[in-house]
Design an enzyme around this catalytic site. Sequence first.
Site, mmCIF file in Angstrom:
data_model
loop_
_atom_site.group_PDB
_atom_site.id
_atom_site.type_symbol
_atom_site.label_atom_id
_atom_site.label_comp_id
_atom_site.label_asym_id
_atom_site.label_seq_id
_atom_site.Cartn_x
_atom_site.Cartn_y
_atom_site.Cartn_z
ATOM 1 N N HIS A 1 0.847 -1.189 0.000
ATOM 2 C CA HIS A 1 0.000 0.000 0.000
ATOM 3 C C HIS A 1 0.877 1.231 0.000
ATOM 4 O O HIS A 1 1.953 1.240 0.612
ATOM 5 C CB HIS A 1 -0.909 0.002 1.243
ATOM 6 C CG HIS A 1 -2.057 0.946 1.155
ATOM 7 N ND1 HIS A 1 -1.927 2.293 1.427
ATOM 8 C CD2 HIS A 1 -3.359 0.760 0.814
ATOM 9 C CE1 HIS A 1 -3.099 2.884 1.274
ATOM 10 N NE2 HIS A 1 -3.983 1.988 0.900
ATOM 11 N N ASP B 1 -7.723 -4.561 -0.423
ATOM 12 C CA ASP B 1 -8.274 -4.939 -1.724
ATOM 13 C C ASP B 1 -8.206 -6.448 -1.947
ATOM 14 O O ASP B 1 -9.072 -7.022 -2.610
ATOM 15 C CB ASP B 1 -7.529 -4.219 -2.849
ATOM 16 C CG ASP B 1 -7.661 -2.722 -2.750
ATOM 17 O OD1 ASP B 1 -8.800 -2.242 -2.654
ATOM 18 O OD2 ASP B 1 -6.638 -2.021 -2.759
#
Length: 424
Positions: free
Chosen positions: A301, A359
Amino acid sequence: MTKEKCESFSFAFPVMHGTMGPSVLDQRRLAQETGMFTFDPGFGSTAACESKITFIDGEKGILLHRGYPIEQLALHTDYTETAYLLLYGELPTKEQYDVFCEDMASQRLLNEQIRNFFNGFRRDAHPMAILCGTVAALSAFYSDVLQTKPCHHDLSARRLIAKVPTIAACAYKYTIGEPFIYPDETLPFSENLLYMLFSRPGRPYKADPVLARALDRILILHADHEQNASTSAVRLVGSTGSNPFACISAGIAALWGPSHGGANEAVLAMFDQIGSRENIPAFLERVKNKESGVRLMGFGHRVYRNFDPRAKLLQATYHEVIDTLGLKRDPCLDLAMELERIAIEDDYFIQRKLYPNVDFYSGLILKALGIPTSMFTAIFAIARTAGWVSHWIEMISNPTMRIARPRQLYTGKIQRDVLPMEER
């Protein structure tokens, strides 16, 4: 622009301190006093606003909404409570919660004329295209959107949180050729969304509590994430004085990108590319080869450098869902679990702190719930609407708000004269 062309100079910046996180250099008088601007592509080192809504410490894996840890909100509140918190700064009392739920439920229904908008789209249109266009069109149905009183801002915010799920569900029904299902005002937020997605005339859908809670947790964990691309888009458009529906439509458009809200779709596409468990080692070798152009989607991320706190919560939720549905033999989910196991034990990914992110698990949970891949980003938009409207209200309530106007480092041609065509 090369390093050789860079020059050094000294300038004293005032320092501003927040309640948490790093301090910032106040650059507002830089151009006026030096004739220069800062250069920060992607705004990775620029604080574009002051906000009291969300705090992130990427190094420590901390995410707070109005001071509350995301772990506590996900485990002890529902999405409606979290939306109230983002909007008003405090968790609701029982009385406030009941009033808010009742009002939000009454706002779910769309004006019947909005049905005509859907007929203008092709049946194979992406739900995000329909959502983006229809949300913007809501401004045509509410004459109070340009009012400047706080009560009108609050009403617009509640309308958006309530109506975006209805539009998204209608977009899905339209693309599969099924009749629209009107919202049920008696159902909680997430159960109503599942009801609108999966009910048919004569066959109403009743969500399993575990599955409804899983969707609700996804919505909570996606409700806000500080000054990300889509929230910045909402603030950028909002700084012009544009109506709230246009601002949220801009956020939806930004969210649609595969590097932002479309990332969980990309995770499922990656699983299709891998094909089977046996292909995972070869796939990961291609990932490690930077020249291959193959990326490991759903890992790492930009903000979180160690772990994404939201991913840990969804990891447990993911296993609850597949246990409830008995999906342990689903080939895609089996592949995902094996990829997760191998990647988190591989020194290459450990050294680079590439752990599964939100995700990775949200896409798997949505797939297990029966929600098609084309709707993943729309679900994200439903969740993020609470954050977007909270940032919009915070921004327009600030008396020092100015229209956003980033500057640039120009590297094009210097001034020149236009020659007659025969001399060019």
